[in-house]
Design an enzyme around this catalytic site. Sequence first.
Site, PDB file in Angstrom:
ATOM      1  CE  LYS A 173      -2.059   3.016   2.911  1.00  0.00           C
ATOM      2  NZ  LYS A 173      -2.198   4.088   1.934  1.00  0.00           N
ATOM      3  N   GLY A 226       6.283   5.833   8.756  1.00  0.00           N
ATOM      4  CA  GLY A 226       5.362   6.966   8.816  1.00  0.00           C
ATOM      5  C   GLY A 226       5.468   7.649  10.164  1.00  0.00           C
ATOM      6  CB  SER A 227       3.251  10.069  11.827  1.00  0.00           C
ATOM      7  OG  SER A 227       2.049   9.341  11.983  1.00  0.00           O
ATOM      8  N   GLY A 231       2.133   4.950  13.623  1.00  0.00           N
ATOM      9  CA  GLY A 231       2.934   3.775  13.967  1.00  0.00           C
ATOM     10  C   GLY A 231       2.412   3.069  15.207  1.00  0.00           C
ATOM     11  CD  GLU A 248      13.071   2.324  10.919  1.00  0.00           C
ATOM     12  OE1 GLU A 248      13.273   3.428  11.469  1.00  0.00           O
ATOM     13  OE2 GLU A 248      13.681   1.289  11.229  1.00  0.00           O
ATOM     14  CD  GLN A 329       4.399  18.033   6.758  1.00  0.00           C
ATOM     15  OE1 GLN A 329       3.870  16.959   6.988  1.00  0.00           O
ATOM     16  NE2 GLN A 329       5.087  18.698   7.679  1.00  0.00           N
TER      17      GLN A 329
END
Length: 481
Positions: A173, A226-227, A231, A248, A329
């Site tokens: 994905k 990701g964040s 996570g 990560e 962002q």
Amino acid sequence: MNQPHANLIAGEWVAGASVTRDINPSDLSDLVGEYAQADAAQAARAIEAARVAAPAWATFNTQARADLLDKVGSEILARKDELGALLSREEGKTLPEGVGEVARAGNIFRFFAGEVLRRAGELLPSVRPGIDVEITREPVGVVGIIAPWNFPSAIPAWKIAPALAHGNCVVFKPADLVPASSWAIAEIIHRAGFPAGVFNLCMGRGSVVGEAILADPRVDAVTFTGSVETGRRVAAKAVAGLKKIQLEMGGKNPLVVLDDADLKVAVECAVNGAFFSTGQRCTASSRLIVTQGIHEAFVAALVERMKGLKVGHALESGVHIGPVVDQSQLDQDLSYIEIGRAEGGTLAFGGNRLKRERDGFYLEPALFTGTSNAMRINREEVFGPVASVIAVRDYDEALAVANDTEFGLCAGICTGSLKHAAHFRRHAQAGMVMVNLPTAGVDYHVPFGGRKGSSYGPREQGRYAQEFYTTVKTAYVAALS
Ligand code: UN1
């Protein structure tokens, strides 16, 4: 191609339940393309396809498997200029950064082609007579891959290539914002001739496809970048299903600059680490921790250097910093710049929204001075071109401040002192340490990952990737007499 780009499920291109529009952040009037969005039923079909393909792929001829990965890597490398331009167009990093990232992706596939042939085991004597103990590695099974938007090519490559090399089937994905680079990689993998179902591309929303991967018992392992916030959710769900996980997440990486640093080197490390790739790297140096003897000269030289940085369209030559990836962002970056001001930081340079010929998410890189490590801008990941200087007395205070964070991905130091460099390398609480180098920008053949809140589970990349992508079997064999 005007048709929306389809998902790849069980070796077939499958139209989505809906489509998403991939917009160029350098030019909001430029539509990169339309991409399929899977619904839950399609995600389940992709998982089923991977499950069905898993037994044959696990025992697939090693030479043929290595050849397939090599073919993918070689095509990516041969097309790096074209694919790099596509990457920069959809993500906003500059063209040299985009081309460099695609080359990294190609090299990763080629590295893992070699890893197929290097999967070694161990043979030990048993503590009992007449018995051998053999330790081997086998594929985990079906791996769900959830990728972030900031490295649209390299991060998918460093998850897909080891998964396939070690004999796993994949449901991939990509990030919603950057499907084009992922689709291009999927198309190359498809044409290379992998058996149907070994690799499945399932573009779609996290709340649909991500959730399906996490909830499905047919998925054995999940790798996520990701964040921290996402996570944690991924971890909770995956562990509830007893899946193997690798996460990560964020960083708040320190770059320590000591009095004896080469000023030019230190400024280049700071500019590269903090602002290149628009600061949108989990390895970005967002805390510049500077000792008092060099503080004034460092800040003055850094501000001078920042004045010469050109912010603009990612595909324009001479541009150093492309746009921020999207509106949300950009809002986050601007809000942290406000927070930094409100907390009492001095905006020594930048931080302004910029207008360019094309309407895009342009932001001037921002540097705060006079900050303390307790401020929110020094504790929370901004994920934009925003850095702050923290003045400290000496090396000991610099090290303490560097380690005073909930993150631990990468830590850098600029110094001419062997003693301090060696001490820092040993005592920095981070998975990666850089000496007289930027914190961001890593090799593709050695382990990548961090400690504390930055990472969870085994390392990515290089030989160490096998810890996540394989499972160990211990066999006891008695000699028949
Ligand atoms: C790099 O700095 O070269 O999401 C790689 C990230 C990291 C990759 C950084 N996982 O920014």
